[in-house]
Design a protein around this motif. Structure first.
Motif, mmCIF file in Angstrom:
data_model
loop_
_atom_site.group_PDB
_atom_site.id
_atom_site.type_symbol
_atom_site.label_atom_id
_atom_site.label_comp_id
_atom_site.label_asym_id
_atom_site.label_seq_id
_atom_site.Cartn_x
_atom_site.Cartn_y
_atom_site.Cartn_z
ATOM 1 N N MET A 1 0.825 -1.193 0.000
ATOM 2 C CA MET A 1 0.000 0.000 0.000
ATOM 3 C C MET A 1 0.861 1.246 0.000
ATOM 4 O O MET A 1 0.749 2.131 -0.826
ATOM 5 N N THR A 2 1.751 1.212 0.938
ATOM 6 C CA THR A 2 2.617 2.389 0.994
ATOM 7 C C THR A 2 3.782 2.183 0.060
ATOM 8 O O THR A 2 4.464 1.167 0.160
ATOM 9 N N HIS A 16 -2.654 7.318 2.894
ATOM 10 C CA HIS A 16 -3.571 6.477 2.120
ATOM 11 C C HIS A 16 -4.981 6.988 2.298
ATOM 12 O O HIS A 16 -5.473 7.129 3.398
ATOM 13 N N GLY A 18 -9.113 7.016 1.355
ATOM 14 C CA GLY A 18 -10.194 6.058 0.978
ATOM 15 C C GLY A 18 -10.146 4.810 1.851
ATOM 16 O O GLY A 18 -9.123 4.526 2.472
ATOM 17 N N PRO A 19 -11.248 4.133 1.888
ATOM 18 C CA PRO A 19 -11.329 2.947 2.757
ATOM 19 C C PRO A 19 -10.481 1.814 2.192
ATOM 20 O O PRO A 19 -10.275 1.689 0.988
ATOM 21 N N SER A 20 -10.013 0.978 3.074
ATOM 22 C CA SER A 20 -9.236 -0.200 2.678
ATOM 23 C C SER A 20 -10.154 -1.232 2.003
ATOM 24 O O SER A 20 -11.343 -1.309 2.273
ATOM 25 N N VAL A 22 -10.249 -4.084 2.555
ATOM 26 C CA VAL A 22 -10.676 -5.106 3.512
ATOM 27 C C VAL A 22 -12.127 -4.898 3.944
ATOM 28 O O VAL A 22 -12.760 -5.803 4.413
ATOM 29 N N TRP A 23 -12.604 -3.690 3.688
ATOM 30 C CA TRP A 23 -13.999 -3.421 4.061
ATOM 31 C C TRP A 23 -14.979 -4.210 3.218
ATOM 32 O O TRP A 23 -16.170 -4.263 3.513
ATOM 33 N N LEU A 25 -15.055 -7.252 3.123
ATOM 34 C CA LEU A 25 -15.472 -8.416 3.918
ATOM 35 C C LEU A 25 -16.765 -8.170 4.674
ATOM 36 O O LEU A 25 -17.715 -8.950 4.548
ATOM 37 N N PRO A 26 -16.836 -7.107 5.491
ATOM 38 C CA PRO A 26 -18.122 -6.883 6.159
ATOM 39 C C PRO A 26 -19.254 -6.714 5.169
ATOM 40 O O PRO A 26 -20.395 -7.161 5.447
#
Lengths: 874, 214
Positions: A1-2, A16, A18-20, A22-23, A25-26
């Motif tokens: 990412m970085t 960074h 914006g949302p990751s 990984v969101w 998943l929920p």
């Protein structure tokens, strides 16, 4: 990412934004949860409430609602009603089941039911109870009341649905089967009261594949259970298939021309078969006393064609009218000239059904125009309708136990029957009408002979008691049998030919002289005998104990003295009978009891009981026996086979003889005493003795006979076998075996002196002392001979004693030999010498004895030397 | 516990490999560990965000895990699907207190504790609750330790499903609840794994100028 720093010093730190990712998943989890929620909402279905009487078998979360076997709902919860009178099941129905839920939808609990009509709901034993549902119409509804039993099945199966009406539902209930010829073709789907509360309406389902069996004329009847109609003359037990007995059932009859069926029409259910089957009604007038009752059968040619439907007395009370319901198919039998009658009640084992049925009205069709009113005959017609075939007439003296239907037998095979009888010739004779069945009519010839086989002929043989009857039927019903004698020019019997009825086979066959053709191959011979013995018809004829024939018949000879026995020798053995054949009576048992034991002799066990004849052939040239040749039947084998000689011997009184006593020669049995008769008052007897052929030399001059009886003496037992077997005759042959034949002899008292080989010496003595026959003769203490006999001398003053010296010692006897008696004890008593007792041997002490000595130089004795017997030793 | 008198490793120019706990200088940030080749981070980037995402997903899955049946046991064709809770209740009602307790703890209590624990940690960081950093560290360790027991149910179901396949006599089939439950367990574990405990202490560092994730 970085992004990786290019150098540690001037790192550009980028935030960074914006949302990751990984969101995601929920997000996915939320989507899935939402989908599950939607699905569970979909599955949730429709919640309904059904009230049951009890919660028995109901289980929350388990009990299902099945529609046509498909799970369509589950009980979620069970709740007791507030009034405590039932339970409410809260059921979650599948959403697809929504169209089922209407006002008239029925719910019921399906439990396993074992009833007479079958087992239902068996699957619930494993899967648990379930709730059945039957959709109905009406408005939508969500609360229901369950039925206590399954509702009638809906009429949605392919097939025919009918409604019957009946006065009562007698053992017809839901599930009862519809039978057609005992095949289940449908079932009762509901039984209910009609709208007027008077009729019972029965809904019937007929399987589609059988629906063509029903037409507009179909008549249904209640086939349930056993219907018993008990009347005095009959007990009518009637039932259909076993299934219909237990489960009830409905039967039906469909006439061919029934017409179109209207499924909406309510058809009647008749109470029984007859009610359903209408027929031709015939009125027959019977005498008043005829034992008829409603239901009495009408029979024609043994076929039930109807029943008495109704009985009514006529006005004059002397007759009654029976209304018969006749099968429509039997309508052609109802014509002018048709005869009705009721046979007299009788016990008939062959038609035991009549015991239950009562007698049946008989119908004999006539030739005339169709008619429906008749007057019954008082008595059966003399000639009843019978089997098609050759009608004959038989004249008999007595009817015996013959009756209508009595069989006519040929070799015990029924080939016809008696059809009637009547008295003729002013009651002197009985004319019997009989018919020989067409296929057997060739058996009957113009010379056939009939005899009555009624009753039982008992023939007790070794193989048990034999009931000799034509058949069991003939025992009770009587019967006629016939045979056809074997003659060359046989003619077929003519119709209505007249025959005579003999009383038994012997009479009919003239004691077997007229025989069946199959006996023609047998050799028939005649035996003549003084006595029949235990020989009778059927006794075997034995050749070397092999049965080769049978005694066929016997009769008294023409002269009235002899018995003539007819014997049939089987074809295979007829060559055995020759002109040299000798026949003897082999009946009974020959028992011989002697010291060697008991000997039983018989030709065969069979002959003991049944008697029998045996034969054998003498050696020599012989010719084959001719038909009907005459032979002599000898009383026993010896006489038969060996040309036995009979001699008569008269015996002095004293010793007894009995018939059967043996004649012995040299200890061998050579004959037997046939008979003994008293000659005079003194006791003289004359014995008739049969001598075997081999001992024929005894029947010649010079033979001597005496009776041997057992004697018990100090010296032993003589003739011990006579103790057991009785006295017997001993014979001694004369010297000349070619002497002339003599058949009358005079017996002697005692055994004569036996002329033994060796030297025979005659001793004369004033007294016999203790010398006996058999006493030894000693020479220097060595036994060299014996006393063979003694008799009073001719001068009556001395006794002559015969002694036999064995051949090898005969030289010892010289002309000057001295013989003395050794018998007894010689005791010398002297004053000085004391007592001196002298005896030679212990044997001589009891049985006596004789001793001799010979001087050294002496001439030889002559051929018949005579000496004086000294009393004491010299 | 004094909160103002310590210096973090970063402040002292060090960073620790999270894997092998070997000490490196801060310059080696974003390089690989000399010992175990693990990427070195003084602070894990975006950890809070990831931890949050996993936690929220696990919370969502927690509901179907407990509401949907986790397995269906059928014997002779009859049997109803059972959820975790209904199974526990059944065990208790039949007197199996011990097993019931174990299942209750493993299936309900521990997932709940993990979720609540993670939630507490994340919320305290988010809203800068002034609570004991040491206690939070203990809490995190507790959450991590307890996580290993929470797969018990899944193991049991996996074994049963494999073993009890007796055709129509008896059979066990897993339900969607089991999947959801497994997801809950895995997601909470991932949530805990992605949480960098060093962040707890950062706010107590007196001169903390470093960024941290929101």
């Amino acid at each position: 990412m970085t992004p990786e720093n290019t150098s540690a010093t001037d790192a550009v730190i980028k935030q960074h934004r914006g949302p990751s990712f990984v969101w995601i998943l929920p997000l996915i989890a939320a989507l899935i949860a939402a989908w599950l929620a939607w699905q569970s909402y979909q599955d949730a279905g429709i919640t309904i409430e059904v009230q049951f009487e009890s919660a028995e078998g109901l289980e929350a979360e388990k009990t299902k609602v099945l529609f046509r076997g498909l799970p369509s709902g589950t009980i979620k919860q069970l709740r007791l009603n507030e009034d405590l009178k039932g339970v409410t099941a809260i059921i979650e129905m599948a959403s697809e089941a929504e169209p089922l839920l209407h006002e008239n939808t029925r719910f019921w609990l399906v439990k396993p039911q074992v009833s007479l009509s079958g087992v239902r709901g068996l699957e619930t034993l494993l899967s648990g109870y379930y709730i059945g549902i039957q959709p109905g119409d009406g408005e939508d509804r969500r609360d229901f009341i369950a039925d206590s039993e399954p509702p009638p099945s809906s009429k949605d199966k392919p097939g025919l649905y009918l409604t019957l009406s009946s006065d009562s539902a007698a053992s017809v209930y839901r599930g009862s089967k519809l039978f057609y010829r005992d095949i289940q073709v449908g079932e009762v789907i509901d039984v209910k009261l009609g709208d007027d509360q008077q009729q019972v309406l029965i809904d019937l389902y007929v399987e589609s594949k059988h629906s063509q069996l029903i037409n507009g004329g179909t008549r249904f009847w209640n086939a349930s259970g056993i219907s018993i109609k008990a009347d005095l003359p009959k007990l009518d037990i009637k039932f259909d298939s076993l299934a219909s007995i237990v489960a009830g059932g409905i039967g039906f009859y469909t006439p061919a021309d029934g017409g179109e069926l209207d499924p909406d029409k309510i058809l009647p259910l008749y109470s029984d078969y007859e009610a359903a089957e209408d027929g031709v009604t015939v009125a027959v007038q019977f005498p008043a006393r005829t034992p008829l009752s409603e239901g009495t059968k009408v029979v024609s040619q043994e076929i039930v064609i109807g029943r008495v439907q109704k009985l009514e007395f006529n006005n004059d009370l002397t007759s009654q009218t029976a209304h018969l319901l006749i099968d429509p198919r039997a309508k052609p039998l109802l014509r002018a000239g048709s005869q009705f009658w009721l046979p007299k009640p009788d016990f008939d084992i062959t038609q035991i059904g009549q015991l239950f049925d009562g007698n049946a009205i008989q119908l004999q069709p006539g030739p005339g125009i169709p008619l429906f009113r008749f007057v019954a005959l008082n008595t059966p017609p003399s000639k009843r309708p019978g089997i098609p075939g050759l009608d004959i007439r038989i004249i008999a003296d007595q009817l015996g136990s013959l009756d209508f239907g009595s069989p006519v037998l040929y070799r015990q095979v029924p080939v016809g029957e008696v059809r009637g009888y009547e008295l003729i010739e002013q009651g002197n004779k009985v004319l019997i009408h009989a018919t020989i069945a067409k296929e057997h009519s060739a058996l009957l010839k113009s010379n056939s002979r009939f005899w009555n086989i009624s009753g039982v002929q008992v023939d007790a043989g070794l193989d048990g008691v034999k009931l000799d009857t034509g058949s069991l039927t003939s025992v009770i019903k009587g019967g006629i049998s016939f045979f056809t004698p074997d003659i060359k020019d046989k003619q077929d019997a003519a119709p209505n030919q007249q025959f005579r009825l003999y009383k038994d086979f012997d009479t009919a066959s003239q004691q077997g002289r007229l025989l069946y053709s199959n006996q023609a191959g047998k050799l028939q011979i005649r035996l003549v005998s003084e006595q029949l013995g235990s020989v009778k018809s059927g006794s075997p004829v034995l050749y070397r104990q092999l049965p080769v024939g049978k005694v066929h018949a016997y009769r008294l000879g023409d002269d009235g003295k002899n018995v003539e026995v007819q014997v049939l020798i089987d074809k295979a053995y007829r060559h055995l009978v020759t002109s040299k054949s000798r026949f003897w009576n082999a009946s009974g048992i020959h028992a011989k009891l002697d010291l060697s034991g008991l000997t039983l002799q018989t030709e065969s066990i069979d002959t003991i009981v049944r008697g029998g004849i045996a034969f054998d052939n003498k050696p020599g040239n012989s010719k084959a026996a001719k038909f009907n040749q005459q032979f002599t039947l000898y009383p026993n084998k010896q006489e038969g086979l060996y040309d036995a000689l009979a001699i008569n011997i008269s015996f002095p009184p004293g010793n007894t003889l009995e018939p059967g006593a043996e004649l012995r020669f040299q200890g061998l049995k050579m004959g037997r005493v046939d008979s003994v008769r008293l000659l005079d008052a003194s006791g003289k007897t004359e014995a008739r003795v049969i001598i075997d052929q081999q001992a024929e030399f005894l029947a010649r001059e010079g033979s001597r006979f005496w009776i041997a009886s057992s004697q018990i003496s100090l010296s032993g037992i003589k003739n011990p076998e006579a103790l057991l077997s009785g006295n017997y005759i001993v014979a001694s042959a004369g010297k000349n075996l070619k002497a002339p034949r003599q058949t009358r002899f005079k017996g002697i008292d005692n055994a004569p002196a036996v002329s033994l080989p060796g030297l025979n010496v005659t001793l004369t003595s004033p007294e016999l002392d203790s010398v006996e026959t058999g006493s030894p003769v000693y020479y220097r203490g060595l036994k060299v001979g014996q006393i063979t006999g003694f008799e009073l001398g001719e001068d009556l003053q001395s006794v002559e004693i015969y002694a036999n010296i064995q051949p090898k010692y005969s030289k010892l006897v010289k002309a000057d030999s001295r013989f003395w008696n050794l018998s007894g004890i010689s005791a010398d008593f002297g004053l000085f010498s004391g007592l001196e007792i002298e005896t030679t041997t212990l044997d001589t002490l009891v049985s006596g004895g004789i001793a001799f000595d010979s001087p050294a130089r002496s001439g030889s004795a002559g051929p018949q030397p005579r000496f004086r017997l000294l009393k004491n030793a010299p | 516990m004094s909160t103002g008198e310590y210096k973090s490793a970063r402040q002292q120019g060090f960073l620790l490999c999270r894997h092998c706990h070997s000490l490196h200088s801060l310059e080696q940030q974003h390089q690989r560990c000399d010992v175990c080749q693990t990427p070195l981070h003084s602070r894990m980037e975006h950890t809070l965000q990831r931890s949050w995402a996993f936690l929220i997903a696990s919370v969502i899955c927690f509901f179907p895990a407990n509401l949907l049946p986790i397995m269906t046991f059928k014997s002779f064709g009859s049997g109803a699907p059972s959820t975790i809770m209904s199974g526990i209740i059944e065990l208790f009602s039949k007197g199996f207190w011990g097993i019931g307790l174990v299942v209750l703890v493993a299936s309900i209590v521990i997932p709940c504790l993990k979720i609540i624990g993670m939630l507490t940690l994340l919320l305290s960081l988010k809203f800068h609750w002034r609570t004991s950093a040491r206690q939070k560290t203990w809490l995190y360790r507790g959450v991590e330790w307890v996580g290993r027991w929470s797969m018990l149910d899944i193991f049991v179901i996996a074994v049963l499903v494999a073993l009890v396949q007796l055709g129509s006599l008896a059979s066990i089939s897993p339900g969607h609840g089991a999947t959801a439950f497994a997801a809950v367990v895995i997601l909470t574990m991932l949530s805990a794994l992605n949480f960098d405990t060093r962040l707890i202490w950062d706010k107590y560092a007196p001169t903390d100028t470093q960024h941290h994730d929101t």
